[in-house]
Write a protein that holds these residues in place. Structure first.
Motif, short mmCIF file in Angstrom:
data_model
loop_
_atom_site.label_atom_id
_atom_site.label_comp_id
_atom_site.label_asym_id
_atom_site.label_seq_id
_atom_site.Cartn_x
_atom_site.Cartn_y
_atom_site.Cartn_z
N LYS A 18 47.24 56.67 -5.67
CA LYS A 18 47.94 55.55 -5.04
C LYS A 18 48.06 55.77 -3.53
O LYS A 18 48.01 54.83 -2.75
CB LYS A 18 49.33 55.39 -5.66
N TYR A 19 48.20 57.04 -3.13
CA TYR A 19 48.33 57.36 -1.71
C TYR A 19 47.04 57.05 -0.95
O TYR A 19 47.07 56.66 0.21
CB TYR A 19 48.72 58.83 -1.54
N THR A 20 45.90 57.25 -1.62
CA THR A 20 44.62 56.92 -1.00
C THR A 20 44.52 55.42 -0.76
O THR A 20 44.07 54.97 0.30
CB THR A 20 43.45 57.38 -1.89
N VAL A 21 44.96 54.66 -1.74
CA VAL A 21 44.95 53.20 -1.60
C VAL A 21 45.87 52.77 -0.46
O VAL A 21 45.50 51.93 0.37
CB VAL A 21 45.40 52.52 -2.91
N GLU A 22 47.05 53.37 -0.39
CA GLU A 22 48.00 53.03 0.67
C GLU A 22 47.43 53.34 2.04
O GLU A 22 47.63 52.58 3.00
CB GLU A 22 49.31 53.79 0.45
N SER A 23 46.70 54.45 2.13
CA SER A 23 46.08 54.83 3.40
C SER A 23 45.03 53.81 3.81
O SER A 23 44.96 53.40 4.98
CB SER A 23 45.44 56.21 3.27
N HIS A 24 44.21 53.38 2.85
CA HIS A 24 43.18 52.37 3.15
C HIS A 24 43.83 51.06 3.60
O HIS A 24 43.34 50.40 4.53
CB HIS A 24 42.32 52.12 1.91
N ILE A 25 44.91 50.68 2.94
CA ILE A 25 45.57 49.42 3.28
C ILE A 25 46.16 49.49 4.69
O ILE A 25 46.12 48.50 5.44
CB ILE A 25 46.66 49.09 2.24
N LYS A 26 46.68 50.65 5.08
CA LYS A 26 47.19 50.81 6.45
C LYS A 26 46.07 50.62 7.46
O LYS A 26 46.26 50.00 8.51
CB LYS A 26 47.83 52.19 6.62
N HIS A 27 44.89 51.16 7.13
CA HIS A 27 43.74 51.00 8.02
C HIS A 27 43.33 49.53 8.11
O HIS A 27 42.96 49.03 9.18
CB HIS A 27 42.56 51.84 7.52
N ILE A 28 43.40 48.84 6.98
CA ILE A 28 43.07 47.41 6.95
C ILE A 28 44.03 46.63 7.83
O ILE A 28 43.62 45.78 8.62
CB ILE A 28 43.12 46.88 5.50
N TYR A 29 45.33 46.93 7.70
CA TYR A 29 46.33 46.26 8.52
C TYR A 29 46.03 46.46 10.00
O TYR A 29 46.12 45.53 10.81
CB TYR A 29 47.72 46.82 8.22
N ARG A 30 45.70 47.71 10.37
CA ARG A 30 45.45 48.03 11.77
C ARG A 30 44.25 47.26 12.30
O ARG A 30 44.29 46.70 13.39
CB ARG A 30 45.22 49.54 11.93
N LYS A 31 43.17 47.23 11.52
CA LYS A 31 41.95 46.56 11.97
C LYS A 31 42.12 45.05 12.08
O LYS A 31 41.54 44.41 12.96
CB LYS A 31 40.80 46.89 11.02
N LEU A 32 42.92 44.49 11.18
CA LEU A 32 43.11 43.04 11.18
C LEU A 32 44.34 42.61 11.98
O LEU A 32 44.61 41.42 12.11
CB LEU A 32 43.22 42.52 9.74
N ALA A 33 45.08 43.62 12.50
CA ALA A 33 46.28 43.35 13.30
C ALA A 33 47.28 42.49 12.55
O ALA A 33 47.78 41.48 13.04
CB ALA A 33 45.89 42.67 14.62
N VAL A 34 47.58 42.91 11.31
CA VAL A 34 48.56 42.20 10.49
C VAL A 34 49.56 43.21 9.94
O VAL A 34 49.40 44.42 10.10
CB VAL A 34 47.88 41.45 9.32
N THR A 35 50.59 42.70 9.27
CA THR A 35 51.63 43.58 8.74
C THR A 35 51.93 43.33 7.26
O THR A 35 52.74 44.03 6.68
CB THR A 35 52.94 43.40 9.53
N LYS A 36 51.29 42.32 6.67
CA LYS A 36 51.57 41.99 5.28
C LYS A 36 50.27 41.78 4.50
O LYS A 36 49.24 41.44 5.07
CB LYS A 36 52.42 40.73 5.20
N ARG A 37 50.36 41.97 3.18
CA ARG A 37 49.19 41.82 2.32
C ARG A 37 48.63 40.41 2.37
O ARG A 37 47.42 40.20 2.47
CB ARG A 37 49.57 42.19 0.87
N THR A 38 49.52 39.43 2.32
CA THR A 38 49.07 38.03 2.32
C THR A 38 48.36 37.69 3.63
O THR A 38 47.37 36.96 3.64
CB THR A 38 50.25 37.08 2.11
N LYS A 39 48.88 38.23 4.74
CA LYS A 39 48.26 37.96 6.04
C LYS A 39 46.91 38.66 6.15
O LYS A 39 45.99 38.15 6.79
CB LYS A 39 49.19 38.39 7.17
N ALA A 40 46.80 39.84 5.54
CA ALA A 40 45.53 40.57 5.57
C ALA A 40 44.45 39.78 4.83
O ALA A 40 43.32 39.64 5.30
CB ALA A 40 45.70 41.95 4.93
N VAL A 41 44.82 39.24 3.68
CA VAL A 41 43.87 38.45 2.89
C VAL A 41 43.48 37.19 3.65
O VAL A 41 42.30 36.82 3.73
CB VAL A 41 44.49 38.08 1.52
N SER A 42 44.48 36.53 4.25
CA SER A 42 44.21 35.31 5.00
C SER A 42 43.31 35.58 6.19
O SER A 42 42.35 34.83 6.45
CB SER A 42 45.54 34.70 5.48
N ALA A 43 43.59 36.67 6.92
CA ALA A 43 42.78 37.01 8.10
C ALA A 43 41.35 37.34 7.69
O ALA A 43 40.38 36.92 8.34
CB ALA A 43 43.40 38.19 8.83
#
Length: 227
Positions: free
Chosen positions: A195-220
């Motif tokens: 689960k920690y690996t997934v969380e790390s990937h999601i943090k990287h996704i947030y950073r690259k897409l400049a978002v802070t939430k899952r829904t915003k990441a998907v939308s972006a």
């Protein structure tokens, strides 16, 4: 403040997790006439949110890459509290996605940390005078892409932005599962990772897409053609 109280907005909130950068910004602001007693420092979003709940902020210098999230979330909150607040992003992130996200949230200007003290001071002074400074490097990249679009006759900015916010295959795979409504635990079980690996990937996704939430990441990601 040496008689400058009438022209320098106070208090000033500096949101930056690196001690050296904090001291650098303190030095710059001191040189502009600000006393230490009107400078408020926060190292993360939690501390920053606590500060803005206690008092209104006239000027904020905000980093985007904070330990507990994206500074864009704070910018949105500051702008919602006071439409006249002055907000300057001082970040190492130089992507168009980061710039657009910050400006859309309500930032007044955007400058890169790599700029020298004189350039950062100039950006702050510009905001104090009613300007909206954008870092020259990012501005040049935007102009280049606009020029290229005009030459090729293309009006499609999605491919350009997707290059800036490119995700790895694994990050795209995880984001696709997020879009399906799966939790981090469910994603970890399906991909046979922790689960920690997934969380790390999601943090990287947030950073690259400049978002802070899952829904915003998907939308972006969908708007950029990644999903």
């Amino acid at each position: 403040m040496s008689g400058l109280e009438t022209i320098l907005p106070v208090p000033v909130l500096i949101v930056e997790d690196e001690d050296l950068i904090q001291e650098r910004l303190r030095h710059i602001l001191n040189g502009m006439g600000y006393d230490n007693d009107v400078l408020i420092f926060a190292k993360n979003l939690k501390e920053a949110f606590l500060q803005i709940e206690q008092q209104p902020i006239s000027l904020a210098l905000v980093d985007l890459g904070l330990p507990d999230g994206n500074g864009v979330e704070l910018i949105e909150k500051l702008r919602a509290q006071d439409s006249s607040a002055l907000i300057l992003v001082i970040s190492a992130w130089s992507t168009q996605a980061s710039l657009f996200s910050a400006i859309k949230a309500g930032a007044t200007g955007y400058v890169l940390k790599e700029r020298d003290d004189a350039e950062v001071r100039l950006a702050i002074r510009s905001i104090l005078r009613g300007g909206a400074p954008i870092d020259p490097f990012i501005a040049q990249e935007i102009l280049k892409q606009i020029s290229a679009s005009v030459i090729t006759g293309s009006n499609d900015d999605k491919s350009l932005e997707s290059e800036v916010a490119l995700l790895t295959n694994r990050e795209t795979e995880i984001l696709d599962l997020v879009a399906q409504g799966m939790s981090n635990k469910e994603i970890a079980e399906q991909l046979f990772v922790s689960k920690y690996t997934v969380e790390s990937h999601i943090k990287h996704i947030y950073r690259k897409l400049a978002v802070t939430k899952r829904t915003k990441a998907v939308s972006a990601a969908r708007s950029l053609g990644i999903l």
